[in-house]
Design an enzyme around this catalytic site. Structure first.
Site, PDB file in Angstrom:
ATOM      1  N   SER A   1     -21.379 -27.704 -24.434  1.00  0.00           N
ATOM      2  CA  SER A   1     -21.091 -28.685 -25.481  1.00  0.00           C
ATOM      3  C   SER A   1     -19.650 -29.182 -25.529  1.00  0.00           C
ATOM      4  CB  SER A   1     -21.475 -28.110 -26.851  1.00  0.00           C
ATOM      5  OG  SER A   1     -20.778 -26.909 -27.114  1.00  0.00           O
TER       6      SER A   1
ATOM      7  N   GLU B   1     -15.851 -35.871 -43.341  1.00  0.00           N
ATOM      8  CA  GLU B   1     -15.249 -34.583 -43.666  1.00  0.00           C
ATOM      9  C   GLU B   1     -15.120 -33.812 -42.369  1.00  0.00           C
ATOM     10  OE1 GLU B   1     -18.609 -34.825 -43.732  1.00  0.00           O
ATOM     11  OE2 GLU B   1     -18.828 -33.157 -42.325  1.00  0.00           O
TER      12      GLU B   1
ATOM     13  N   LYS C   1     -19.588 -34.559 -29.688  1.00  0.00           N
ATOM     14  CA  LYS C   1     -19.548 -35.191 -31.010  1.00  0.00           C
ATOM     15  C   LYS C   1     -19.379 -36.706 -30.958  1.00  0.00           C
ATOM     16  CE  LYS C   1     -18.281 -31.392 -34.016  1.00  0.00           C
ATOM     17  NZ  LYS C   1     -18.094 -30.266 -33.063  1.00  0.00           N
TER      18      LYS C   1
END
Ligand SMILES: *Cc1c(COP(=O)(O)O)cnc(C)c1O
Length: 395
Positions: free
Chosen positions: A379, A113, A91
């Site tokens: 990931s 968010e 991310k």
């Protein structure tokens, strides 16, 4: 003309994508749309982005040949180690890109968010890095469920604002963030965490994450003498880690693409997040895509044991990969995902995030051949999920 699976100039992937937004958000989106490619291709931007990816995030991440796994499954298995990125997942590639863009646009306030808190932490991290004010919207229910990540965000100096409407989860936090952005269009940038939302977000996030796939290409070329694997495999929540590793291979049909979704307690159980199979065309968060909804179009609450995969939609790129048949979609239930958390830990010494564990379960579903080269996007790491693993396996 050869068809492309990348975005077209109107922000669509086949039938999906676009920007279905309230009039009041138009100016914000328009500003982004007319600047994101120009700014992110400037020399100074590229240099700063790649300096930070190298020295702050720790890129390039290794492409690791998983020997024991390969022996067991009689094929060649590589892991792209996004779990080794700073903050523990892919991310951060996107939040670094967007914070640099926000700075160039003259913004001094960031909103985001978050559901499970991972995107909130990645956003709070880059705001601390740049000394920019950061407000994270999070459902009140999620704030209670994800206490360690809330603490991390606060430690990093972010303000965590509870969303108290509706189901008090991710979609309510998203609504609050959109409301905030409409009220603060001049000084604020909204960092979306996956390849979802109105155009240009899906394309912008995919471009920032494409560093993953581009590294795989040059790493494979060195190791195997061929930059093309036979398969790339990734889990799909919104779809950003998948988009990142697929990106350079999208229009190269020699490379097969496999998307792994969370089946939760089973596709037919009513508690699942298998969006492609269960979803119908609709509009969510400003984008036309496949989403899980009731017969009269109300968004259904998704479920998965992994908080990062329980999004009711998928990004428009993935909806198009599904509909066109370019991507093969497989759904993996909680049980198989958890088993693979343990398998990868014990066979390779890598404790994966539960999201990531879903992808590896494909090894029990598809028979690969001896000469296949398979790249899994690893990931994220499992530290954040230890509590869930402990409860589940009674460790
Ligand atoms: C957030 C997250 C995901 C799901 O998000 P995508 O946008 O689909 O990549 C997957 N794996 C990890 C480790 C995550 O933190």
């Amino acid at each position: 003309m050869k068809i492309s699976y990348n975005v077209n100039k109107n922000g669509f992937y086949g039938d999906f994508g676009g920007a279905f937004i309230p009039e009041m958000m138009h100016a914000n989106i328009e500003e982004l749309k007319s600047n994101y490619i120009k700014i992110s291709s400037e020399k100074s931007f590229v240099k700063e982005f790649h300096d930070l990816l190298k020295n702050y995030v720790g890129r390039p991440t290794p492409l690791y040949f998983a020997k024991r796994l390969s022996n067991k499954y009689k094929t060649k298995i590589y892991l792209k180690r996004e779990d080794l990125c700073h903050t523990g997942a892919h991310k951060i590639n996107n939040t670094i890109g967007q914070i640099l863009l926000a700075k160039k646009l003259g913004k001094n306030r960031i909103i985001a968010e978050t559901g499970a808190g991972q995107h909130g932490v990645a956003t709070a991290t880059v705001c601390a890095l740049m000394g920019i004010k950061c407000i994270i919207y999070m459902g009140e229910v999620d704030i209670k469920r994800q206490a360690p990540n809330v603490a991390r965000m606060k430690m990093l100096g972010a303000e965590v604002r509870p969303a108290v409407c509706g189901s008090k989860t991710l979609k309510d936090a998203t609504n609050e963030a959109i409301r905030d952005w409409i009220n603060n269009p001049i000084n604020t940038h909204y960092i979306i965490g996956s390849v979802v939302g109105p155009h240009p977000y899906p394309d912008m996030v995919a471009r920032f994450q494409s560093v993953i796939g581009n590294e795989v290409k040059s790493q494979l070329k060195k190791i195997e003498g061929n930059e093309n694997p036979n398969y790339v495999i990734a889990c799909v929540g919104g779809g950003s880690n998948a988009a990142g590793i697929f990106y350079p291979y999208l229009d190269n049909e020699k490379v097969k693409i496999i998307c792994v979704e969370a089946a939760g307690k089973g596709i037919d159980s009513g508690e699942s997040a298998a969006t492609s199979v269960l979803g119908k065309e609709g509009i969510i968060h400003g984008s036309k895509t496949l989403l899980m909804q009731t017969a009269d179009g109300q968004i259904t609450e998704p479920y998965s044991i992994s908080a990062g995969l329980d999004y009711p939609g998928i990004g428009p790129m993935h909806a198009n990969l599904y509909r066109s048949g370019r991507g093969k979609f497989i759904s993996i239930d909680d049980k198989d995902a958890m088993k693979w958390g343990l398998n990868l830990s014990r066979m390779e010494g890598i404790i994966p995030a539960i999201e990531t564990s879903h992808a590896f379960a494909v090894l029990d579903k598809i028979k690969f051949s001896k000469d296949d080269v398979i790249v899994f996007n690893c990931s994220g790491r499992g530290d954040k999920d230890l509590e869930t693993y402990i409860d589940y396996f009674k460790l």
